[in-house]
Design a protein around this motif. Structure first.
Motif, PDB file in Angstrom:
ATOM      1  N   TYR A  21       2.171   2.048  -3.477  1.00 63.80           N
ATOM      2  CA  TYR A  21       1.250   2.536  -4.506  1.00 63.80           C
ATOM      3  C   TYR A  21       0.462   3.775  -4.116  1.00 63.80           C
ATOM      4  O   TYR A  21       0.030   4.536  -4.981  1.00 63.80           O
ATOM      5  CB  TYR A  21       0.273   1.424  -4.915  1.00 63.80           C
ATOM      6  CG  TYR A  21       0.836   0.572  -6.011  1.00 63.80           C
ATOM      7  CD1 TYR A  21       0.742   0.955  -7.341  1.00 63.80           C
ATOM      8  CD2 TYR A  21       1.522  -0.596  -5.707  1.00 63.80           C
ATOM      9  CE1 TYR A  21       1.298   0.196  -8.343  1.00 63.80           C
ATOM     10  CE2 TYR A  21       2.084  -1.363  -6.708  1.00 63.80           C
ATOM     11  CZ  TYR A  21       1.964  -0.966  -8.017  1.00 63.80           C
ATOM     12  OH  TYR A  21       2.530  -1.714  -9.003  1.00 63.80           O
ATOM     13  N   SER A  22       0.259   4.003  -2.830  1.00 63.75           N
ATOM     14  CA  SER A  22      -0.590   5.121  -2.411  1.00 63.75           C
ATOM     15  C   SER A  22      -0.168   6.471  -2.985  1.00 63.75           C
ATOM     16  O   SER A  22      -1.027   7.275  -3.381  1.00 63.75           O
ATOM     17  CB  SER A  22      -0.647   5.197  -0.886  1.00 63.75           C
ATOM     18  OG  SER A  22      -1.415   4.143  -0.369  1.00 63.75           O
ATOM     19  N   PRO A  23       1.136   6.799  -3.058  1.00 61.24           N
ATOM     20  CA  PRO A  23       1.513   8.112  -3.598  1.00 61.24           C
ATOM     21  C   PRO A  23       1.067   8.332  -5.040  1.00 61.24           C
ATOM     22  O   PRO A  23       0.973   9.474  -5.485  1.00 61.24           O
ATOM     23  CB  PRO A  23       3.044   8.106  -3.488  1.00 61.24           C
ATOM     24  CG  PRO A  23       3.343   7.153  -2.388  1.00 61.24           C
ATOM     25  CD  PRO A  23       2.309   6.076  -2.534  1.00 61.24           C
ATOM     26  N   ARG A  24       0.778   7.263  -5.763  1.00 64.62           N
ATOM     27  CA  ARG A  24       0.368   7.395  -7.169  1.00 64.62           C
ATOM     28  C   ARG A  24      -1.148   7.509  -7.322  1.00 64.62           C
ATOM     29  O   ARG A  24      -1.634   7.705  -8.432  1.00 64.62           O
ATOM     30  CB  ARG A  24       0.867   6.190  -7.970  1.00 64.62           C
ATOM     31  CG  ARG A  24       2.340   5.888  -7.734  1.00 64.62           C
ATOM     32  CD  ARG A  24       2.795   4.724  -8.577  1.00 64.62           C
ATOM     33  NE  ARG A  24       4.134   4.285  -8.174  1.00 64.62           N
ATOM     34  CZ  ARG A  24       4.869   3.407  -8.832  1.00 64.62           C
ATOM     35  NH1 ARG A  24       4.394   2.867  -9.936  1.00 64.62           N
ATOM     36  NH2 ARG A  24       6.062   3.057  -8.399  1.00 64.62           N
ATOM     37  N   VAL A  44       0.843  -1.202   0.000  1.00 64.30           N
ATOM     38  CA  VAL A  44       0.000   0.000   0.000  1.00 64.30           C
ATOM     39  C   VAL A  44       0.875   1.247   0.000  1.00 64.30           C
ATOM     40  O   VAL A  44       0.616   2.219  -0.731  1.00 64.30           O
ATOM     41  CB  VAL A  44      -0.946   0.000   1.216  1.00 64.30           C
ATOM     42  CG1 VAL A  44      -1.683   1.327   1.312  1.00 64.30           C
ATOM     43  CG2 VAL A  44      -1.954  -1.132   1.102  1.00 64.30           C
ATOM     44  N   ALA A  45       1.921   1.255   0.818  1.00 61.69           N
ATOM     45  CA  ALA A  45       2.829   2.409   0.866  1.00 61.69           C
ATOM     46  C   ALA A  45       3.502   2.645  -0.476  1.00 61.69           C
ATOM     47  O   ALA A  45       3.768   3.789  -0.856  1.00 61.69           O
ATOM     48  CB  ALA A  45       3.874   2.191   1.955  1.00 61.69           C
ATOM     49  N   THR A  49      -7.285   4.623   2.813  1.00 57.12           N
ATOM     50  CA  THR A  49      -6.357   3.539   3.149  1.00 57.12           C
ATOM     51  C   THR A  49      -5.466   3.886   4.348  1.00 57.12           C
ATOM     52  O   THR A  49      -5.008   2.984   5.053  1.00 57.12           O
ATOM     53  CB  THR A  49      -5.484   3.176   1.940  1.00 57.12           C
ATOM     54  OG1 THR A  49      -4.766   4.341   1.490  1.00 57.12           O
ATOM     55  CG2 THR A  49      -6.343   2.659   0.800  1.00 57.12           C
ATOM     56  N   SER A  50      -5.242   5.170   4.596  1.00 51.08           N
ATOM     57  CA  SER A  50      -4.392   5.540   5.728  1.00 51.08           C
ATOM     58  C   SER A  50      -5.067   5.261   7.066  1.00 51.08           C
ATOM     59  O   SER A  50      -4.399   5.229   8.101  1.00 51.08           O
ATOM     60  CB  SER A  50      -4.021   7.029   5.645  1.00 51.08           C
ATOM     61  OG  SER A  50      -5.160   7.855   5.836  1.00 51.08           O
ATOM     62  N   ASP A  73      -5.133   8.979  -5.860  1.00 54.33           N
ATOM     63  CA  ASP A  73      -5.654  10.303  -5.520  1.00 54.33           C
ATOM     64  C   ASP A  73      -5.834  10.463  -4.005  1.00 54.33           C
ATOM     65  O   ASP A  73      -5.615   9.537  -3.221  1.00 54.33           O
ATOM     66  CB  ASP A  73      -6.956  10.579  -6.273  1.00 54.33           C
ATOM     67  CG  ASP A  73      -8.112   9.707  -5.811  1.00 54.33           C
ATOM     68  OD1 ASP A  73      -7.910   8.858  -4.922  1.00 54.33           O
ATOM     69  OD2 ASP A  73      -9.221   9.865  -6.347  1.00 54.33           O
ATOM     70  N   ALA A  74      -6.231  11.667  -3.613  1.00 55.14           N
ATOM     71  CA  ALA A  74      -6.331  11.994  -2.191  1.00 55.14           C
ATOM     72  C   ALA A  74      -7.384  11.151  -1.485  1.00 55.14           C
ATOM     73  O   ALA A  74      -7.219  10.792  -0.315  1.00 55.14           O
ATOM     74  CB  ALA A  74      -6.642  13.480  -2.027  1.00 55.14           C
ATOM     75  N   PHE A 131      -8.302   8.008  -2.135  1.00 52.85           N
ATOM     76  CA  PHE A 131      -7.727   6.684  -1.892  1.00 52.85           C
ATOM     77  C   PHE A 131      -6.762   6.729  -0.716  1.00 52.85           C
ATOM     78  O   PHE A 131      -6.812   5.891   0.189  1.00 52.85           O
ATOM     79  CB  PHE A 131      -7.013   6.190  -3.153  1.00 52.85           C
ATOM     80  CG  PHE A 131      -6.438   4.810  -3.029  1.00 52.85           C
ATOM     81  CD1 PHE A 131      -7.179   3.699  -3.406  1.00 52.85           C
ATOM     82  CD2 PHE A 131      -5.150   4.614  -2.540  1.00 52.85           C
ATOM     83  CE1 PHE A 131      -6.656   2.420  -3.292  1.00 52.85           C
ATOM     84  CE2 PHE A 131      -4.613   3.339  -2.428  1.00 52.85           C
ATOM     85  CZ  PHE A 131      -5.368   2.244  -2.807  1.00 52.85           C
ATOM     86  N   ARG A 132      -5.898   7.729  -0.696  1.00 51.18           N
ATOM     87  CA  ARG A 132      -4.905   7.811   0.379  1.00 51.18           C
ATOM     88  C   ARG A 132      -5.568   8.053   1.732  1.00 51.18           C
ATOM     89  O   ARG A 132      -5.160   7.485   2.748  1.00 51.18           O
ATOM     90  CB  ARG A 132      -3.896   8.928   0.074  1.00 51.18           C
ATOM     91  CG  ARG A 132      -3.028   8.629  -1.138  1.00 51.18           C
ATOM     92  CD  ARG A 132      -1.831   9.571  -1.188  1.00 51.18           C
ATOM     93  NE  ARG A 132      -2.221  10.972  -1.293  1.00 51.18           N
ATOM     94  CZ  ARG A 132      -2.451  11.599  -2.442  1.00 51.18           C
ATOM     95  NH1 ARG A 132      -2.326  10.940  -3.596  1.00 51.18           N
ATOM     96  NH2 ARG A 132      -2.793  12.872  -2.462  1.00 51.18           N
TER      97      ARG A 132
END
Length: 229
Positions: free
Chosen positions: A61-64, A58-59, A73-74, A66-67, A69-70
């Motif tokens: 792919y998360s930066p790629r 997850v860490a 998942t955070s 959108d906000a 999703f992040r």
């Protein structure tokens, strides 16, 4: 991979958000007033070969993404990672008075959305077959004849959907995404709703945003809002 978080407010008034990109299929799905069930499904070659740790993936792919999703998942409370697999149809399910049902007989990819449902259907069909006569072996053959062809169709459907959703070829991805943008989404959602009502499954109105993730898996800012009403 799949997870659960208490971040439903991040979806606003939507029931879900879906993402598609090269080798990537993901969705955020409202599961309650506060909860979100979410999953990303990656082509094997996109997952770092040196890790199977879900938090690390997850860490990665998360930066790629959108906000939204992040943000969802955070705040994940439950997380697991599984390698998806199915199996070619078996030539038979039964031996003597012993038979198989559910995943033991026909493991399906989650793209069909039918894994648990088909186990229930198997159980009902098996019970009906056993009511037909005293010879158990004959009734098990009848159960197999009823269920094996239908589950084989679902197996093939799951494989086809997985190939389409997780393709990595740039030209094929572009064609898929163009088809999604051009498809009349509302009639498709209504058809799905009608089919589920026939199965006596209650559906609440759905509103989805579909983001097409292209270069670098960054969602293109052209969301579609789809209302099932």
């Amino acid at each position: 991979m799949r997870g659960a978080s208490r971040a439903a407010e991040q979806l606003g008034d939507l029931s879900g958000v879906m993402y598609l990109g090269p080798g990537l299929e993901s969705a955020l799905i409202r599961s309650s007033d506060t909860g979100v069930y979410w999953f990303p499904s990656f082509a094997r070659e996109l997952v770092p070969s040196d890790t199977r740790d879900p938090e690390a993936i997850v860490a990665h792919y998360s930066p790629r993404m959108d906000a939204t999703f992040r943000a969802v998942t955070s705040r994940t409370e439950e997380l697991r990672c599984d390698e998806l697999a199915d199996r070619d149809p078996l030539p038979r399910w039964s031996e003597g008075v012993v038979t198989l049902l559910g995943d033991a007989a026909h493991p399906l990819l989650p793209h069909t959305g039918q894994g648990a449902a088909q186990a229930i259907v198997d159980a009902v069909a098996l019970g009906q077959a056993l009511d037909e006569g005293p010879n158990v072996e004959d009734t098990l053959r009848s159960y197999e004849r009823e269920r094996r062809p239908k589950t084989a169709v679902l197996l093939a459907q799951g494989r086809w959907t997985a190939r389409v959703m997780r393709m990595t070829n740039p030209i094929a991805c572009a064609l898929r995404e163009a088809a999604i943008r051009l498809a009349p989404a509302r009639p498709l959602i209504r058809t799905y709703a009608r089919l589920n009502r026939r199965g006596q499954r209650a559906l609440t109105p759905l509103r989805w945003r579909t983001s097409i993730a292209m270069k670098g898996h960054v969602p293109v800012p052209a969301p579609r809002i789809v209302d099932a009403q």
